[in-house]
Write a protein that holds these residues in place. Structure first.
Motif, short mmCIF file in Angstrom:
data_model
loop_
_atom_site.label_atom_id
_atom_site.label_comp_id
_atom_site.label_asym_id
_atom_site.label_seq_id
_atom_site.Cartn_x
_atom_site.Cartn_y
_atom_site.Cartn_z
N GLN A 56 -1.52 -2.43 8.76
CA GLN A 56 -1.35 -3.56 7.97
C GLN A 56 -2.56 -4.25 7.53
O GLN A 56 -2.73 -4.78 6.31
CB GLN A 56 -0.21 -4.49 8.29
CG GLN A 56 -0.05 -5.84 7.28
CD GLN A 56 1.15 -6.89 8.02
OE1 GLN A 56 1.37 -6.68 9.32
NE2 GLN A 56 1.48 -7.72 7.04
N ASP A 57 -3.41 -4.34 8.36
CA ASP A 57 -4.90 -4.91 8.07
C ASP A 57 -5.80 -4.14 6.81
O ASP A 57 -6.30 -4.74 6.07
CB ASP A 57 -5.61 -5.04 9.36
CG ASP A 57 -5.80 -3.65 9.86
OD1 ASP A 57 -5.15 -2.79 9.68
OD2 ASP A 57 -6.70 -3.82 11.18
N ASN A 87 -3.75 -4.47 3.73
CA ASN A 87 -4.19 -5.89 3.05
C ASN A 87 -5.46 -6.04 2.50
O ASN A 87 -5.63 -6.94 1.78
CB ASN A 87 -4.15 -7.06 4.35
CG ASN A 87 -2.74 -7.22 4.81
OD1 ASN A 87 -1.64 -7.16 4.10
ND2 ASN A 87 -2.61 -7.76 5.95
#
Length: 243
Positions: free
Chosen positions: A138-139, A142
């Motif tokens: 997810q990082d 993002n």
């Protein structure tokens, strides 16, 4: 007539003389035999108790030297070993087996079969891995890396994961049954310029496991019960108590 008388008298006197001489000679012989000095020469008497006898004695080994310090050290070592055996935790000698995965209906039957086996039983519920997912964390997503950017690198098998859980908000880049294929997919993505890809187990539905601990005899009982109820697998536990 006188001549015959003279002859008879002469013979009688001669016999008397011979008789007297014989008695005298026999008396002298008896005295000679009774003499202590002559008897020792005639008769030789053996006296073994008067003879010197050489006594052979077996050699005697010298007495061993006693080392008090060494003896005390051996005694202390024996006491220490005996204490370890007496106070050793009996749980360290137990064997541990894991029986599962089982469906809820199967677990009830197995638990009933294990009621009297004699050892320790722990009932566990775990999600069973059903494969592996290759995903973009997810990082990284993002930072702006999305479906469009990945499509531009020729990647087609991908989607956003929206299901609540540890993978929510990530991008799935492939689902695989074994780790080898998952690693091959990760290597291919790296060649295409996709960095930061990770692999994680896919957890399926909850299943029941029984963790069983007991001595050698009790474990043999478990194996016999398993042969009559062949559901799931029976294998050593992970950790020092497994066998």
């Amino acid at each position: 007539m006188n001549g015959w008388r003279f002859l008879v008298v002469s013979l009688l006197l001669g016999n008397l003389g011979l008789l007297g001489f014989g008695l005298f000679a026999n008396n002298d012989s008896q005295k000679t035999i009774d003499s202590p000095g002559l008897r020792a020469e005639w008769v030789g008497i053996e006296r073994p108790w008067d003879q010197a006898v050489e006594v052979l004695r077996a050699p005697v080994a010298p007495a061993p030297k006693i080392d008090l310090r060494e003896g005390q050290a051996q005694l202390d070592s024996a006491i220490e070993n005996a204490s370890k055996q007496v106070f050793e935790n009996p749980r360290n000698t137990l064997v541990c087996l894991l029986w599962g995965p089982l469906l809820q209906s199967e677990s009830a039957r197995v638990q009933e079969a294990l009621l009297n086996w004699g050892g320790e039983t722990d009932r566990l519920e775990r999600q069973v891995p059903v494969g592996y997912v290759v995903y973009l964390p997810q990082d990284i997503v993002n930072t702006g890396v999305g479906i469009d950017q990945l499509s531009g690198k020729g990647i087609t098998d991908m989607f956003y994961i929206t299901t609540p859980g540890p993978l929510q908000g990530t991008i799935s880049l492939g689902l695989f049954r074994d780790l080898e294929r998952a690693n091959a997919q990760k290597a291919d993505l790296a060649r295409r310029g996709v960095d930061g890809v990770q692999i994680r187990e896919r957890l399926g539905p909850v299943r029941v496991f029984f963790e069983l601990r007991g001595n050698a005899t009790e474990i043999e009982t478990v194996r016999s019960v398993f042969e009559l109820n062949r559901k799931g697998e029976l294998k050593p536990c992970e950790g020092p108590t497994g066998s």
